[in-house]
Design a protein around this motif. Structure first.
Motif, PDB file in Angstrom:
ATOM      1  N   LEU B 253      -4.550  11.268   9.277  1.00 31.90           N
ATOM      2  CA  LEU B 253      -3.398  10.515   9.033  1.00 31.90           C
ATOM      3  C   LEU B 253      -3.934   8.999   7.901  1.00 31.90           C
ATOM      4  O   LEU B 253      -3.512   8.532   7.320  1.00 31.90           O
ATOM      5  N   MET B 254      -5.876   8.657   8.969  1.00 32.59           N
ATOM      6  CA  MET B 254      -6.146   7.566   8.123  1.00 32.59           C
ATOM      7  C   MET B 254      -7.149   8.009   6.964  1.00 32.59           C
ATOM      8  O   MET B 254      -6.819   7.423   6.009  1.00 32.59           O
ATOM      9  N   LEU B 255      -7.413   9.142   6.289  1.00 31.93           N
ATOM     10  CA  LEU B 255      -8.018   9.296   5.079  1.00 31.93           C
ATOM     11  C   LEU B 255      -6.632   9.602   4.278  1.00 31.93           C
ATOM     12  O   LEU B 255      -6.855   8.915   3.351  1.00 31.93           O
ATOM     13  N   GLY B 256      -5.846  10.107   4.542  1.00 33.42           N
ATOM     14  CA  GLY B 256      -4.609  10.201   4.109  1.00 33.42           C
ATOM     15  C   GLY B 256      -4.286   8.714   3.192  1.00 33.42           C
ATOM     16  O   GLY B 256      -3.970   8.888   2.051  1.00 33.42           O
ATOM     17  N   ASN B 257      -3.914   7.995   4.682  1.00 31.99           N
ATOM     18  CA  ASN B 257      -3.715   6.421   4.257  1.00 31.99           C
ATOM     19  C   ASN B 257      -4.411   5.341   3.048  1.00 31.99           C
ATOM     20  O   ASN B 257      -4.029   5.067   2.259  1.00 31.99           O
ATOM     21  N   LEU B 258      -6.335   6.237   3.295  1.00 28.91           N
ATOM     22  CA  LEU B 258      -7.459   5.681   2.684  1.00 28.91           C
ATOM     23  C   LEU B 258      -6.707   6.268   1.219  1.00 28.91           C
ATOM     24  O   LEU B 258      -6.900   5.082   0.153  1.00 28.91           O
ATOM     25  N   PHE B 259      -6.721   7.041   1.135  1.00 30.37           N
ATOM     26  CA  PHE B 259      -6.256   8.322  -0.328  1.00 30.37           C
ATOM     27  C   PHE B 259      -5.145   7.224  -1.438  1.00 30.37           C
ATOM     28  O   PHE B 259      -5.444   6.759  -2.427  1.00 30.37           O
ATOM     29  N   LYS B 260      -4.584   7.056  -0.565  1.00 30.50           N
ATOM     30  CA  LYS B 260      -3.286   6.032  -1.087  1.00 30.50           C
ATOM     31  C   LYS B 260      -3.669   5.094  -1.072  1.00 30.50           C
ATOM     32  O   LYS B 260      -2.804   4.460  -2.539  1.00 30.50           O
ATOM     33  N   GLU B 261      -4.401   4.850  -0.480  1.00 32.17           N
ATOM     34  CA  GLU B 261      -4.468   2.358  -0.984  1.00 32.17           C
ATOM     35  C   GLU B 261      -5.822   2.620  -2.084  1.00 32.17           C
ATOM     36  O   GLU B 261      -5.824   1.164  -1.819  1.00 32.17           O
ATOM     37  N   CYS B 262      -6.790   3.460  -1.869  1.00 30.16           N
ATOM     38  CA  CYS B 262      -8.292   3.163  -2.566  1.00 30.16           C
ATOM     39  C   CYS B 262      -7.482   2.828  -4.209  1.00 30.16           C
ATOM     40  O   CYS B 262      -8.810   1.430  -4.383  1.00 30.16           O
ATOM     41  N   GLY B 263      -6.762   2.992  -4.661  1.00 31.69           N
ATOM     42  CA  GLY B 263      -6.542   3.124  -5.787  1.00 31.69           C
ATOM     43  C   GLY B 263      -7.193   3.860  -7.360  1.00 31.69           C
ATOM     44  O   GLY B 263      -7.359   4.143  -7.986  1.00 31.69           O
TER      45      GLY B 263
END
Lengths: 108, 394
Positions: B253-263
């Motif tokens: 869940l958090m890896l997917g979110n990091l993909f989204k947010e890290c730019g």
């Protein structure tokens, strides 16, 4: 694995407490994280050179028929600007070609 | 003439039609699959998953299709068989089911969910996490009731997790603790998630006053990019350190979110949200549907699971609403209790229901972003609850 009803009650109280405890700790971490990171970013903002003067919100040359002022009733200018931008976007027309007379918040 | 009759008789005996009449339960399951297909396609009840599940159900119940062999998985559970045996002896759906059994599909779906989720409202208002915790109440209520009804501990835990309103979590936990109930639990979980706009509003109106529902909430603060990037890293590390069994779900869940947010990983974020998510959804739906073999699905347990699932959903909604009411009182009317019901995961359906009910009470009310906080907190809360149950019964 058979579980008796008193054991099930015990597991439930424990499980629910753990979920709460974990999320309360997480809440604390997020609050601290927000404070630390926002504190770090504030001096950067202060040190940054003053931004270039923003472009005037109202175009210098108004389209014929556009109004110079709008009566706002219970709506702050920021919300009014957002509403006008949304209406313009929905209509597919530039804001300066639209004429807004007044914006009033409807109290239910 | 005898030769022709013998040949015809042999063709009939080897055809699925003869099997269909030999065991009418399979016919019932085929009809049930068609009903689910109708609900998915015509009524649009969680169609992305329900259509796959229903088709898997149809395929597995066609006599002699040999796509799925539950006895093979009984062997895996009793350690007399291994995954190698599945590859050699199993059918097409057995091979797909390895991904469910290994916990692969639910975790990959969580990666897509993370890549699609905006945790901004939660970061802006961390108190939302409390609502996400309270809305897990249904898990434990259903767990106790399931024990009362005679289910074993692992089975009751798997039934209870339906109250988390989180399909991948329910599938992961059930595949580990009570795989024999997987089909019924997955169908109950996804059906009730689709029915949230019907289940929640009556409870919301029953438990809140008009004055509470009319409450307008202050605008959320702006969340910085740095906060958005640090959030998934911190949450993953913290939650997994405390409850290591949550690692596959929270990690993905958090890896997917990091993909989204890290730019800097737009392509990966796009793949996690779309291509990967779609592929895994197909595999997951079909293989979960395959577990609904007639002789194991058509039991009183299934009916009990359907009823307990509804109770779990209702109590989770009630838990969130009650804490919302407490927060309303404590903050002097600054929190609209309707956002509490969004604490059941079901992103973003539950938040939309809060928004709709809030706007019905006060047309100038915009609760969506406020409700998204408890909504995504519910995802974390249900993963934590599942981790706890895995630790106890796994």
């Amino acid at each position: 694995m058979k579980v008796t009803i008193p054991e099930a009650l015990g597991y439930s109280v424990l499980g629910f407490s753990i979920v709460f405890l974990m999320l309360i700790i997480l809440m604390g971490i997020i609050v601290v994280m927000g404070k630390v990171l926002n504190k770090k970013e504030e001096p950067v903002k202060a040190a940054a050179p003053a931004p270039a003067p923003a472009a005037p919100a109202v175009p210098k040359e108004k389209a014929p028929g556009s109004a110079g002022s709008i009566d706002l009733h219970g709506v702050d200018p920021r919300k009014a600007a957002m509403l006008m931008a949304i209406v313009a976007d929905e209509l597919g027309k530039p804001v300066n070609e639209l004429r807004f007379v007044s914006i009033r918040e409807i109290e239910a | 003439m005898t030769l022709i009759l013998d040949t015809m008789s042999s063709i009939w005996a080897n055809s699925g039609f003869s099997g269909l009449f030999a065991d009418p339960r399979q016919l019932i399951m085929i009809i049930a699959a068609c009903v689910l297909l109708y609900l998915g396609i015509v009524k649009k009840f969680e169609p992305l998953l329900l259509v796959g599940i229903a088709f898997g159900m149809l395929l597995t119940n066609l006599p002699y299709s040999n796509l799925y062999h539950p006895e093979l998985w009984d062997g895996i559970m009793s350690h007399t068989k291994g995954y190698g045996d599945v590859l050699v002896e199993g059918g097409f759906l057995d091979i797909l089911y390895i991904g469910v059994k290994a916990g692969l599909y639910p975790s990959l779906i969580f990666m897509g969910v993370g890549a699609m989720t905006d945790f901004g409202p939660l970061i802006a208002n961390p108190k939302s996490l409390l609502l996400g915790a309270a809305a897990q109440m249904g898990i434990y209520c259903a767990f106790i009731l399931a024990i009362v009804l005679g289910f074993t501990g692992p089975q009751a835990a798997s039934i209870g997790i339906i109250g988390g309103a989180d399909g991948p979590t329910a599938i992961l936990l059930t595949s580990k603790l009570a795989p024999e109930l997987l089909g019924a639990i997955a169908i109950a979980a996804y059906s009730y998630m689709a029915l949230i706009p019907m289940i929640q509003p009556p409870l919301m109106r029953l438990l809140t006053t008009k004055e509470e529902r009319e409450t307008k909430m202050d605008q959320l603060r702006t969340v910085t990019k740095t906060e958005r990037i640090v959030f998934p890293i911190v949450v993953a590390a913290f939650v997994i350190l405390l409850l290591p069994d949550t690692a596959p779900l929270i990690g993905c869940l958090m890896l997917g979110n990091l993909f989204k947010e890290c730019g800097v990983t737009e392509r990966l974020s796009d793949t996690a949200q779309n291509a990967l998510m779609n592929i895994v959804t197909i595999f997951l739906g079909m293989s979960v549907g395959a577990t609904t073999v007639a002789e194991r699905f058509l039991t009183w347990s299934t009916i009990k699971i359907v009823v307990l699932g509804l109770i779990a959903f209702s109590f989770s909604t009630i838990g969130g609403l009650l804490l919302g009411k407490i927060m309303y009182k404590v903050t002097g009317g600054k929190v609209n209790p309707l956002i509490g019901s969004a604490g059941v995961s079901a992103v973003p359906m539950a938040a939309r229901v809060s928004q709709m009910e809030g706007q019905k009470a006060n047309p100038s009310n915009f609760l969506l972003m406020h409700a998204m906080g408890p909504n995504v907190a519910g995802v974390i809360g249900s993963a934590v609850a599942a981790g706890f149950l895995l630790t106890i019964f796994g």
